[in-house]
Design a protein around this motif. Sequence first.
Motif: not given
Length: 116
Positions: A87-91
């Motif tokens: 999720a952090r990488q997508i953000f």
Amino acid sequence: MHLEMQKFKADFFKALAHPLRIRILELLSEGDKNVNEIKGLVGSEGSAVSQQLTILRSKNIVTGTKDGNQVIYSLRDPMIVELLAVARQIFNNHLVDTISMLDKFTESEIETESEK
């Protein structure tokens, strides 16, 4: 059956859809903690932390184990750590795209201004 799985997934993501719950999961990804430890780290009232932990427990995302007069909370599934990282990488990817778009817009505005 397929609809049941989609409902399960939707309920799971709803349980994650709160900033304090995400923060609690991030803290638990570093190791097991009791309510007082979590409360101190997030800087929030104990009742708010307890309320969010209750929601996470009801969705089987965290577990609580009694240790004397305290409950020690932990992630039920260690893959939650990976989910938070993805999720952090997508953000971050979204943020990079947004910054790139803003840079192009700013360059376009500067060119337009210099043509006047």
